[in-house]
Design a protein around this motif. Structure first.
Motif, mmCIF file in Angstrom:
data_model
loop_
_atom_site.group_PDB
_atom_site.id
_atom_site.type_symbol
_atom_site.label_atom_id
_atom_site.label_comp_id
_atom_site.label_asym_id
_atom_site.label_seq_id
_atom_site.Cartn_x
_atom_site.Cartn_y
_atom_site.Cartn_z
ATOM 1 N N SER A 160 0.634 -1.274 0.022
ATOM 2 C CA SER A 160 0.148 -0.035 -0.205
ATOM 3 C C SER A 160 0.562 1.085 -0.061
ATOM 4 O O SER A 160 0.168 2.541 -0.436
ATOM 5 C CB SER A 160 -0.894 -0.149 1.662
ATOM 6 O OG SER A 160 0.320 -0.099 2.464
ATOM 7 N N HIS A 163 1.822 1.752 -4.070
ATOM 8 C CA HIS A 163 0.376 2.511 -4.087
ATOM 9 C C HIS A 163 0.464 4.215 -4.086
ATOM 10 O O HIS A 163 0.439 4.795 -5.032
ATOM 11 C CB HIS A 163 -0.582 1.360 -4.434
ATOM 12 C CG HIS A 163 -0.935 0.329 -5.266
ATOM 13 N ND1 HIS A 163 -1.552 -0.865 -4.139
ATOM 14 C CD2 HIS A 163 0.513 -0.333 -5.419
ATOM 15 C CE1 HIS A 163 -1.419 -1.732 -4.674
ATOM 16 N NE2 HIS A 163 -0.076 -1.645 -6.142
ATOM 17 N N GLU A 167 1.360 5.363 -8.022
ATOM 18 C CA GLU A 167 0.226 6.467 -7.821
ATOM 19 C C GLU A 167 0.101 7.525 -7.796
ATOM 20 O O GLU A 167 -0.897 8.776 -8.497
ATOM 21 C CB GLU A 167 -1.138 5.458 -7.253
ATOM 22 C CG GLU A 167 -1.466 5.000 -7.738
ATOM 23 C CD GLU A 167 -0.837 4.053 -9.014
ATOM 24 O OE1 GLU A 167 -1.409 5.021 -10.359
ATOM 25 O OE2 GLU A 167 -0.360 2.605 -9.605
ATOM 26 N N LYS A 192 -5.554 4.219 -4.164
ATOM 27 C CA LYS A 192 -3.824 3.796 -4.257
ATOM 28 C C LYS A 192 -3.102 5.784 -4.265
ATOM 29 O O LYS A 192 -2.857 5.599 -3.350
ATOM 30 C CB LYS A 192 -3.271 3.417 -5.651
ATOM 31 C CG LYS A 192 -3.944 1.976 -6.307
ATOM 32 C CD LYS A 192 -3.378 2.123 -7.219
ATOM 33 C CE LYS A 192 -3.898 0.212 -7.359
ATOM 34 N NZ LYS A 192 -3.887 -0.043 -9.300
#
Length: 745
Positions: A160, A163, A167, A192
Motif C-alpha cells: 500500500s 501504491h 500512483e 492508491k
C-alpha cells in the motif's frame, strides 16, 4: 451586513455517526514529531516546510483524533508516519509536479521501496544511504515499525505504501496532459494515491492485526475500500480550494463530477457528499452483516474475531477523527463548518458525533431506506437504446455455424437443459456461440467450442443462483453450491466429487479440458478467477434476500466479478506465455485498461437487459436501476448517465492505449517481443468489446417479443424439476414453474 464567503462552494452537511475522541497523549506526539521532522531534515532548509508550517498543519492533532486509544509511544510513531507522508506529498508537488518533471519523479519513486525490506534481521539486507528527507524518514520509520508486526502485515503495508508513492505518477501524468479522470477511474486511482489503504495499515498497528486468513476476503476488503473512499471524498471537499484553485490539481472528486455531469461546483460538491454518505452506509452494512457471517464461515477464534472488531472500530475512529481534524486544520477550506460540528444536546454514543442530530436523522431516513424499497416486476416497457460508441471493427469467427450446432449436445450432456431452468429455446435465444465468435474471431474450432461452452456454463449458473437460491431465500445453499464448484477444479490432482447437478458437471468438464496442460501455478490463477465469479453470485443472492439495491461503487466493482471479468482476463493472460513480466499485468495502466474494457461490456449488458431484468426477472442488479435509486431520478435520466459513463470508459481505454502503455513499456524496459504480446492483448480486448456489443444487438433474449412470450410467472414455493432437487411440501417441484427464464451474461 454579512460578508460573503470567498469559498467556491458551501460545505454540505456531513453524515458522521461516530463520535470523535481525542487521545490524551496529544502533546507528547506533537513535541516528538517536531523534533523528529527536524532530525530528518524536513523543516528549515528543506525548501518545503518551516516549523510554522508543521505547527499549523498539526498532524499530532490529526493522529490523536484518528487513533484515540493507543499509548504515547505508538501515537508518536503514527504521527511521525503522517508527518512523513504529508511531507512526501508536498515535496513531490514542489519538486516534480510543478516542474512537470516526470523522469525525475520516477527516479525518486523507484528508490523508495529499497528502504522497506521485509526482513531487517537478514544479514544480507543493506539499505542505501538516504539522499533526502523523504528517504531518511522512510528508513527510520520502517526500522521502528516492522519489528512489532507480522510478515503478512509487512507485505500488505509495503504494497500500500508503494501504491501511494507510485500512483503519484498518475497524478503527474494527468497534470501534464491536462486530463480530468472519469468517476470510476478516479475512485480506483484515488484509493492508491490518496493514502487511505495505507492509513488502514496503521490502524492495524494501533489496534490489532487483521488475521491473515481473512485479510483478503470481500468483507475486509470492502471495509478498507469504503473507509478509503469516504476519507478521500471528504478530503476532496475540504481541499478543493487549495488543490484546484491554488495548485492546479486535477485529481479532485468535486472537479471530476463537475466535469462529468457538466454541473455547478456546488452541485458537484453535494453529489460528492452523497457518494461519501453512501460509502459510509456500505461500511456499516458490511460491518454488521458480512463480517459476522465471515467469522462463522471461516471459523475464526474469539481472539481473531475480536481483532477484526477492533480494526473496524479503529476505522470508525479514523473517520470521525479525520473529519474533526479537517474542520480545524489551517490546511483546508473549512470556513463556517465548525459551528455545525457538534450536536446541540440530545442523545450521545453510537449514532451521534461531530454532526448535527438533524443531519443524522436525514441520513438515516429516506435516502438510506430507498435502497430497500424497490418493488420487483414493475412494468417499464422497452428501454430505448442510446448510440453506443464502438470504434473497433467486428470480426466473426468463420466457424460460428459449427459451434452453434455443437453447443446444443454439450448442453444436453451436462444436463443444463434438463433442470427446468433452461431449454433449447432459451439456449438458442442466448446464441452464446455468436458471442464467442465475436470475442475470438481467430480461434480454432476446438477453442471456439470451449469458449462458447464456458459462456454457456457461466450464463446458466449466473441465472441459476438468483432464480433458485434467491427465490428460495436459501443463502446457505448458495454458499454450499459455491464450495462444491470450487472442489470441481483440482489444482494438484485432488479428488473431484461426483457431480450433483449440471453446474458441477459442466464445470468439471470445462476444467479438465482447459486446465489439463497447465502448471499448478496457472491452475491456481484460473481457479481463483472462477471463484471470484461464483462468490460474487452469492453476494447477489444476499442482496436479493434483503431486497437491497447496492451502493453504486460496490455495484460497479462486484458487477465486474459477476460478469466473469477475472475469468476472461486470466484465460487471455495465460495464453500469452512468459514474455510479459507479471508486474506489468499488476501495473496501474494495465489494470485501468482491463477495467475500462470490462466496464464497457457490463454496462452494455445493463443497457440492453434493463426491461428483461426489471420487468420480467424482478432483478435489482442493473446499473440503470442503481443510478435511479441513488440519485432518485427517472429511467431516461439514469440511462443517459449510464450511457455517458459507458462512453467515458471507452475513451479511457483508448487513452490508456495511446498514452499510458507506451510510457509503461519504457518504464519496464520491455523487449520487442513483450511489447508485441501486449499489443496483441489490446487487440483481444478490442475484439472482446466489439463482440459483446454485436451479441447484444443481435440476440433475441433481450427483445420484448421474446420476453413477453417466455414470461415465467414465478411462484416462490415451487422448485424446478431435475436432478438434485427436492420437491416442495406442496409437491409442485416439477411444475414447469421456471418456464421462460433467460440467462444474464
Amino acid at each position: 451586513m454579512t460578508q460573503q464567503s470567498s469559498q467556491p462552494f458551501q460545505l454540505p452537511r456531513f453524515y458522521m455517526p461516530y463520535r470523535a475522541r481525542l487521545n490524551p497523549h496529544l502533546d507528547e506526539a506533537r513535541a516528538h514529531s517536531a523534533v523528529w521532522a527536524r532530525e530528518m531534515g524536513m523543516l528549515e532548509g528543506s525548501g518545503i516546510w518551516e516549523r510554522s508550517d508543521l505547527d499549523a498543519h498539526d498532524y499530532g492533532l490529526l493522529c490523536a483524533y484518528t487513533h484515540p486509544d493507543c499509548d504515547g509511544p505508538a501515537l508518536s510513531l503514527i504521527t511521525d508516519w503522517y508527518v512523513w507522508v504529508f511531507f512526501f506529498d508536498d515535496h513531490f508537488l514542489d519538486m516534480y509536479k510543478r516542474t512537470n518533471d516526470r523522469e525525475g519523479g520516477k527516479a525518486h519513486l523507484d528508490r523508495l521501496p529499497l528502504f522497506m525490506p521485509m526482513d531487517l534481521d537478514d544479514p544480507d539486507t543493506e539499505l542505501p544511504e538516504p539522499r533526502n528527507p523523504v528517504e531518511a524518514g522512510l528508513a527510520d520509520l520502517w526500522r521502528r515499525t516492522v519489528p512489532a508486526m507480522s510478515a503478512d502485515w509487512r507485505r500488505r503495508f509495503a504494497e500500500s505504501t508503494e501504491h501511494l508513492l507510485n500512483e503519484s505518477m498518475w497524478e503527474l501524468s494527468n497534470i501534464n496532459e491536462g486530463r480530468i479522470a472519469n468517476p470510476v477511474e478516479y475512485i480506483e486511482m484515488r484509493r492508491k494515491v490518496g493514502g487511505a489503504p495505507w492509513s488502514a495499515g496503521l490502524v492495524e498497528y494501533a489496534t490489532a492485526e487483521v488475521p491473515a486468513p481473512v485479510a483478503g476476503s470481500r468483507p475486509l476488503r470492502v471495509l478498507m475500500e469504503t473507509f478509503a473512499d469516504a476519507v478521500h471524498l471528504r478530503n476532496d471537499l475540504f481541499s478543493y480550494e487549495r488543490e484546484v484553485r491554488d495548485e492546479g490539481e486535477l485529481s479532485n472528486g468535486v472537479l471530476v463530477l463537475e466535469t462529468f455531469f457538466d454541473c455547478t461546483t456546488q452541485e458537484a460538491a453535494d453529489a460528492v457528499n452523497d457518494v461519501l454518505t453512501s460509502r459510509l452506509h456500505q461500511f456499516e452494512h458490511t460491518a454488521f452483516t458480512e463480517v459476522p457471517a465471515l467469522a462463522v464461515e471461516k471459523g475464526l477464534a474469539p481472539d481473531q474475531f475480536a481483532a477484526v472488531a477492533a480494526y473496524a472500530r479503529g476505522l470508525q475512529d479514523w473517520q470521525s477523527g479525520g473529519h474533526e481534524w479537517h474542520l480545524r486544520s489551517s490546511r483546508y477550506m473549512n470556513e463556517g463548518a465548525v459551528r455545525d460540528a457538534s450536536p446541540p444536546g440530545g442523545p450521545t454514543g453510537i449514532g451521534t458525533g461531530s454532526t448535527a442530530v438533524r443531519t443524522l436523522f436525514d441520513a438515516l431516513g429516506a435516502e438510506r431506506l430507498r435502497a430497500y424499497t424497490h418493488v420487483p416486476y414493475q412494468k417499464v416497457g422497452p428501454s430505448p437504446l442510446p448510440d453506443l460508441p464502438m470504434p473497433f471493427d467486428l470480426r466473426l469467427n468463420p466457424g460460428l455455424d459449427g459451434a452453434r450446432e455443437r453447443l446444443v449436445p454439450w448442453a444436453q450432456r451436462t444436463g443444463i437443459l434438463a433442470e427446468g431452468v433452461w431449454d433449447e429455446d432459451r439456449l438458442a435465444a442466448a446464441d452464446l456461440a455468436l458471442c464467442a465468435a465475436g470475442i475470438d474471431p481467430d480461434a480454432t474450432p476446438e477453442a471456439l467450442d470451449l469458449n462458447a461452452q464456458w459462456l454457456a456454463w457461466g450464463t446458466y449458473a449466473d441465472d441459476y443462483y438468483p432464480l433458485v437460491f434467491g427465490h428460495r431465500r436459501d443463502l446457505a445453499a448458495a454458499q454450499r453450491c459455491t464450495r462444491r464448484l470450487s472442489d470441481c477444479m483440482p489444482v494438484e490432482g485432488e479428488p473431484v466429487p461426483a457431480p450433483a447437478n449440471a453446474m458441477e458437471r459442466g464445470l468439471a468438464d470445462l476444467w479438465l479440458r482447459t486446465a489439463g496442460d497447465m502448471s499448478p501455478r496457472q491452475r491456481r490463477v484460473l481457479k481463483a478467477s472462477v471463484e471470484v465469479m461464483t462468490e460474487a453470485w452469492v453476494w447477489e443472492v444476499a442482496n436479493q434476500l434483503q431486497n437491497r439495491i447496492p451502493d453504486p461503487v460496490d455495484y460497479l466493482e462486484m458487477r465486474r466479478a459477476t460478469f466473469g471479468a477475472d475469468l476472461t482476463m486470466s484465460l487471455c493472460r495465460l495464453g500469452h506465455g512468459p514474455a510479459v513480466p507479471p508486474a506489468v499485468y499488476r501495473s496501474g495502466p494495465v489494470r485501468s485498461l482491463e477495467n475500462a474494457a470490462v466496464d464497457y461490456g457490463m454496462l452494455v449488458n445493463d443497457v440492453f437487459s434493463y426491461q428483461k431484468e426489471i420487468e420480467y426477472d424482478g432483478e435489482i442488479h442493473n446499473a440503470i436501476l442503481v443510478v435511479q435509486n441513488f440519485f432518485g431520478i427517472d429511467h431516461p435520466r439514469a440511462l443517459r448517465i449510464v450511457a455517458d459513463l459507458l462512453t467515458q470508459r471507452m475513451r479511457q481505454f483508448e487513452h490508456v492505449v495511446s498514452h499510458e502503455l507506451p510510457v509503461l513499456y519504457e518504464d519496464f524496459r520491455m523487449t520487442g517481443e513483450a511489447r508485441a504480446v501486449m499489443e496483441g492483448y489490446v487487440d483481444e480486448l478490442r475484439n472482446w468489446m466489439a463482440g459483446i456489443l454485436n451479441w447484444h444487438r443481435k440476440v433475441a433474449r433481450y427483445r420484448e417479443d421474446h420476453l413477453a412470450r417466455r414470461a415465467h410467472g414465478f411462484v416462490p414455493d415451487r422448485l424446478p424439476s431435475g436432478p438434485g432437487f427436492r420437491t416442495s411440501a406442496s409437491g409442485m417441484g416439477a411444475s414447469g414453474n421456471f418456464d421462460g427464464v433467460t440467462a444474464v451474461l
